[in-house]
Design an enzyme around this catalytic site. Structure first.
Site, PDB file in Angstrom:
ATOM      1  N   ARG A 181      -2.377  -9.248  -1.593  1.00 35.44           N
ATOM      2  CA  ARG A 181      -2.724  -8.683  -2.902  1.00 35.44           C
ATOM      3  C   ARG A 181      -1.451  -8.254  -3.613  1.00 35.44           C
ATOM      4  O   ARG A 181      -0.733  -7.383  -3.129  1.00 35.44           O
ATOM      5  CB  ARG A 181      -3.657  -7.477  -2.715  1.00 35.44           C
ATOM      6  CG  ARG A 181      -3.952  -6.726  -3.997  1.00 35.44           C
ATOM      7  CD  ARG A 181      -4.960  -5.597  -3.786  1.00 35.44           C
ATOM      8  NE  ARG A 181      -5.259  -4.938  -5.038  1.00 35.44           N
ATOM      9  CZ  ARG A 181      -4.771  -3.767  -5.427  1.00 35.44           C
ATOM     10  NH1 ARG A 181      -3.975  -3.067  -4.629  1.00 35.44           N
ATOM     11  NH2 ARG A 181      -5.091  -3.272  -6.597  1.00 35.44           N
ATOM     12  N   HIS A 232      -1.373  -3.896 -13.021  1.00 34.71           N
ATOM     13  CA  HIS A 232      -1.129  -2.737 -12.153  1.00 34.71           C
ATOM     14  C   HIS A 232      -0.083  -1.869 -12.865  1.00 34.71           C
ATOM     15  O   HIS A 232       1.029  -1.687 -12.372  1.00 34.71           O
ATOM     16  CB  HIS A 232      -0.676  -3.199 -10.773  1.00 34.71           C
ATOM     17  CG  HIS A 232      -0.776  -2.165  -9.690  1.00 34.71           C
ATOM     18  ND1 HIS A 232      -1.372  -2.409  -8.460  1.00 34.71           N
ATOM     19  CD2 HIS A 232      -0.335  -0.884  -9.624  1.00 34.71           C
ATOM     20  CE1 HIS A 232      -1.289  -1.323  -7.701  1.00 34.71           C
ATOM     21  NE2 HIS A 232      -0.658  -0.381  -8.375  1.00 34.71           N
ATOM     22  N   GLU A 288      -7.063   0.467 -10.557  1.00 35.29           N
ATOM     23  CA  GLU A 288      -7.224   1.908 -10.771  1.00 35.29           C
ATOM     24  C   GLU A 288      -7.131   2.331 -12.240  1.00 35.29           C
ATOM     25  O   GLU A 288      -6.194   3.039 -12.624  1.00 35.29           O
ATOM     26  CB  GLU A 288      -6.182   2.686  -9.951  1.00 35.29           C
ATOM     27  CG  GLU A 288      -6.238   2.396  -8.465  1.00 35.29           C
ATOM     28  CD  GLU A 288      -5.329   3.319  -7.644  1.00 35.29           C
ATOM     29  OE1 GLU A 288      -4.519   4.035  -8.239  1.00 35.29           O
ATOM     30  OE2 GLU A 288      -5.452   3.325  -6.415  1.00 35.29           O
ATOM     31  N   ASN A 306      -9.819   1.336  -3.477  1.00 35.43           N
ATOM     32  CA  ASN A 306      -8.623   1.983  -2.945  1.00 35.43           C
ATOM     33  C   ASN A 306      -9.033   3.362  -2.459  1.00 35.43           C
ATOM     34  O   ASN A 306      -9.600   4.146  -3.221  1.00 35.43           O
ATOM     35  CB  ASN A 306      -7.547   2.119  -4.022  1.00 35.43           C
ATOM     36  CG  ASN A 306      -6.991   0.762  -4.457  1.00 35.43           C
ATOM     37  OD1 ASN A 306      -7.348  -0.271  -3.897  1.00 35.43           O
ATOM     38  ND2 ASN A 306      -6.122   0.779  -5.448  1.00 35.43           N
ATOM     39  N   TYR A 312      -7.787   6.905  -0.441  1.00 34.89           N
ATOM     40  CA  TYR A 312      -6.722   7.723   0.142  1.00 34.89           C
ATOM     41  C   TYR A 312      -7.198   9.073   0.676  1.00 34.89           C
ATOM     42  O   TYR A 312      -6.746   9.516   1.713  1.00 34.89           O
ATOM     43  CB  TYR A 312      -5.587   7.930  -0.869  1.00 34.89           C
ATOM     44  CG  TYR A 312      -4.796   6.646  -1.093  1.00 34.89           C
ATOM     45  CD1 TYR A 312      -3.833   6.238  -0.173  1.00 34.89           C
ATOM     46  CD2 TYR A 312      -5.045   5.833  -2.186  1.00 34.89           C
ATOM     47  CE1 TYR A 312      -3.124   5.050  -0.343  1.00 34.89           C
ATOM     48  CE2 TYR A 312      -4.333   4.637  -2.368  1.00 34.89           C
ATOM     49  CZ  TYR A 312      -3.380   4.256  -1.440  1.00 34.89           C
ATOM     50  OH  TYR A 312      -2.693   3.088  -1.599  1.00 34.89           O
ATOM     51  N   GLU A 369      -6.732  -1.053  -1.015  1.00 33.26           N
ATOM     52  CA  GLU A 369      -5.583  -0.229  -0.627  1.00 33.26           C
ATOM     53  C   GLU A 369      -6.046   0.875   0.300  1.00 33.26           C
ATOM     54  O   GLU A 369      -7.063   1.515   0.052  1.00 33.26           O
ATOM     55  CB  GLU A 369      -4.915   0.484  -1.822  1.00 33.26           C
ATOM     56  CG  GLU A 369      -4.059  -0.375  -2.682  1.00 33.26           C
ATOM     57  CD  GLU A 369      -3.405   0.400  -3.820  1.00 33.26           C
ATOM     58  OE1 GLU A 369      -3.140   1.617  -3.678  1.00 33.26           O
ATOM     59  OE2 GLU A 369      -3.171  -0.221  -4.864  1.00 33.26           O
TER      60      GLU A 369
HETATM   61  C1  PNW Z   1      -2.276   4.056  -5.831  1.00 29.38           C
HETATM   62  N1  PNW Z   1      -3.893  10.240  -7.029  1.00 29.38           N
HETATM   63  O1  PNW Z   1      -1.965   5.093  -6.726  1.00 29.38           O
HETATM   64  C2  PNW Z   1      -1.631   2.833  -6.465  1.00 29.38           C
HETATM   65  O2  PNW Z   1      -2.519   1.767  -6.704  1.00 29.38           O
HETATM   66  C3  PNW Z   1      -0.393   2.369  -5.788  1.00 29.38           C
HETATM   67  O3  PNW Z   1       0.404   1.665  -6.709  1.00 29.38           O
HETATM   68  C4  PNW Z   1       0.317   3.543  -5.152  1.00 29.38           C
HETATM   69  O4  PNW Z   1       1.585   3.216  -4.651  1.00 29.38           O
HETATM   70  C5  PNW Z   1      -0.593   4.081  -4.050  1.00 29.38           C
HETATM   71  O5  PNW Z   1      -1.862   4.418  -4.565  1.00 29.38           O
HETATM   72  C6  PNW Z   1      -0.034   5.300  -3.314  1.00 29.38           C
HETATM   73  O6  PNW Z   1       0.107   6.376  -4.190  1.00 29.38           O
HETATM   74  C7  PNW Z   1      -2.486   6.345  -6.714  1.00 29.38           C
HETATM   75  O7  PNW Z   1      -3.168  11.107  -7.559  1.00 29.38           O
HETATM   76  C8  PNW Z   1      -1.763   7.312  -7.396  1.00 29.38           C
HETATM   77  O8  PNW Z   1      -5.015  10.548  -6.565  1.00 29.38           O
HETATM   78  C9  PNW Z   1      -2.228   8.587  -7.487  1.00 29.38           C
HETATM   79  C10 PNW Z   1      -3.433   8.915  -6.919  1.00 29.38           C
HETATM   80  C11 PNW Z   1      -4.177   7.960  -6.238  1.00 29.38           C
HETATM   81  C12 PNW Z   1      -3.690   6.678  -6.137  1.00 29.38           C
END
Ligand code: PNW
Length: 463
Positions: free
Chosen positions: A78, A122, A167, A295, A297, A367
């Site tokens: 990707r 992106h 995103e 994605n 996290y 992601e």
């Molecule tokens: C994603 N938040 O970004 C992006 O798609 C990537 O480019 C990035 O490197 C990766 O996550 C890691 O950060 C985010 O603040 C940026 O919740 C900020 C947030 C979540 C995802």
């Protein structure tokens, strides 16, 4: 140890990157300026004044990077295309040198048996388009669809999986409301217009691309979160509903149900008259999709803070229009270097919710990954045991979701390589492969070796 957890045949074992974060070559091949060039070259925006001028030099080193992926047993890659490389002026015919770069990259991938999985946007918007008003102006949705269809007709002979946006929440709300990301504006009404025009651009682009090539796969990638109230007070529960609206349902509902949620519209009405949402727009956004990229996290656990008030110019920056009373509560759990609490169960909750509330639709984790401090050791290895543990736990959760009937088809680890982590510059490392930014030397980390073994087995070990 119990039996290993096997994934379905054909499961995609992927890695992900994004153009501005890895390419460099910022002044080559006729590439135009992007909002991230302008933002990172403006003092005070990025950690230690860093920028993506060189990044991982992937623009020149892509054959080595594709060879690395092949060595890791990556089945799907990707990556994103830089709009200003392809349309330096934000419109018109495609720049041949830019197109040639992506064409060579795609050929290299296919030669190595790796499926290209493209994201058209992106975050690196041509700066000229920002100067015409950027995402808050409606015309940009048409500009995006024009760009997307031109790239698609040039490369759809070899690229069969097309993702419009990565995103949109970050583009709209970190870019135009909080200002932590490019273009660094702090304007809540503008951010809400940006959110809608991103969705509209997505719908227009998918409709056009599908008309010319109905057999390829089309989708979008969202960053989704479970959103929980910190207490069972009515105020915290209402906050969780509002943030779930802005963060998750704002995108999912128009995309998959053809309507913005009524409660979200009520929540933001103090900030905007909503005149930018025109008759028929929701129908345009509601294109059939072949997949949804997720994605994941972390989880939001929230409590109400100071009195909520309607945003005024000059207010404290907040990415939450109409809900700037939002406070994230720490549970004291272990975190990644980003400060994000490690919560694999949250991934399972997101996937099950999608299946339950919006399904059936094929899902991909586009992601997931961890920032942790790691350096090349004296023995020449990079020993990132925390990342191995993180990935193992999240893959197990994904496996359990599939066993429960979730239609999850693949998983892309963020990221192939350490890279430019936006406002945090090169201070955070997410790679399966270490990048030495002085020498551009790549070193496979222990997590990369773990990935190779898991992809080869199409399985992970149980707890
Ligand atoms: C994603 N938040 O970004 C992006 O798609 C990537 O480019 C990035 O490197 C990766 O996550 C890691 O950060 C985010 O603040 C940026 O919740 C900020 C947030 C979540 C995802």
């Amino acid at each position: 140890m119990g039996e290993s957890m096997r994934f379905p045949d054909g499961f995609a074992w992927g890695v992900a990157t994004a153009s501005y974060q890895i390419e460099g070559g910022a002044f080559e091949g006729g590439r135009g300026e992007s909002i991230w060039d302008r933002f990172s070259h403006t003092e005070g925006n990025v950690f230690e004044g860093q920028n993506g001028d060189v990044a991982c030099d992937h623009f020149h080193r892509y054959p080595e990077d594709v060879a690395l992926m092949a060595d890791l047993g990556v089945t799907h890659y990707r990556f994103s295309m830089a709009w200003p490389r392809l349309q330096p002026d934000g419109s018109g015919q495609l720049n041949p040198a830019g197109l040639d770069f992506y064409s060579r990259l795609v050929d290299e991938l296919l030669t190595n048996g790796i499926t290209p999985w493209v994201t058209l946007y992106h975050w690196d918007l041509p700066q000229v388009l920002e100067e015409q008003g950027g995402w808050p102006e409606r015309d940009i949705a048409y500009r995006f669809a024009d760009y997307a269809t031109k790239v698609h007709s040039a490369l759809s002979d070899r690229i069969r999986h097309w993702t419009t946006l990565n995103e949109p929440w970050c583009s709209a709300f970190l870019g135009y409301a909080e200002g932590r990301h490019a273009p660094g504006r702090q304007d809540h009404p503008a951010a809400l217009r940006a959110a809608h025009h991103l969705m509209l651009g997505h719908g227009l682009a998918v409709a056009e691309m599908r008309r010319s090539d109905p057999d390829a796969d089309y989708g979008i990638t969202l960053n989704l979160f479970p959103v929980d109230p910190a207490t069972d007070s009515a105020a915290d529960e209402d906050l969780a509903r509002r943030i779930d609206g802005l963060m998750n349902r704002q995108w999912l509902d128009p995309l998959l149900r053809g309507r913005y949620p009524d409660d979200l519209l009520d929540d933001v009405r103090p900030v905007t008259d909503l005149a930018h949402i025109q008759d028929g727009d929701e129908k345009t956004i509601n294109q059939p999709l072949d997949f949804l990229g997720v994605n994941y996290y972390f989880r939001h656990v929230l409590s109400v803070g100071e009195q909520q008030r309607v945003w005024q110019p000059g207010d404290e920056p907040s990415p939450w229009p109409g809900s700037s009373d939002m406070i994230s509560v720490s549970r004291g759990w272990p975190t990644t270097e980003m400060g994000w609490e490690i919560d694999p169960a949250g991934l399972g909750e997101v996937l099950r919710r999608l299946q339950r509330d919006y399904g059936p639709i094929p899902l991909y984790v586009t992601e997931n990954g961890m920032a942790c401090p790691d350096e090349v050791d004296e023995d020449g290895g990079v020993h990132d045991a925390d990342r191995v543990d993180y990935l193992q736990r999240h893959f197990r959760t994904a496996h359990r979701a599939i066993a429960d009937g979730v239609d999850l088809r693949g998983y892309f680890v963020w990221s192939l390589l350490d890279n430019f982590e936006w406002a945090l510059g090169y201070s955070k490392r997410f790679g399966l492969v270490h990048c030495d930014y002085e020498t551009q030397r790549r070193t496979v980390k222990d997590s990369g070796h773990w990935f190779r073994a898991a992809a080869a087995a199409n399985a992970v070990e149980p707890d």
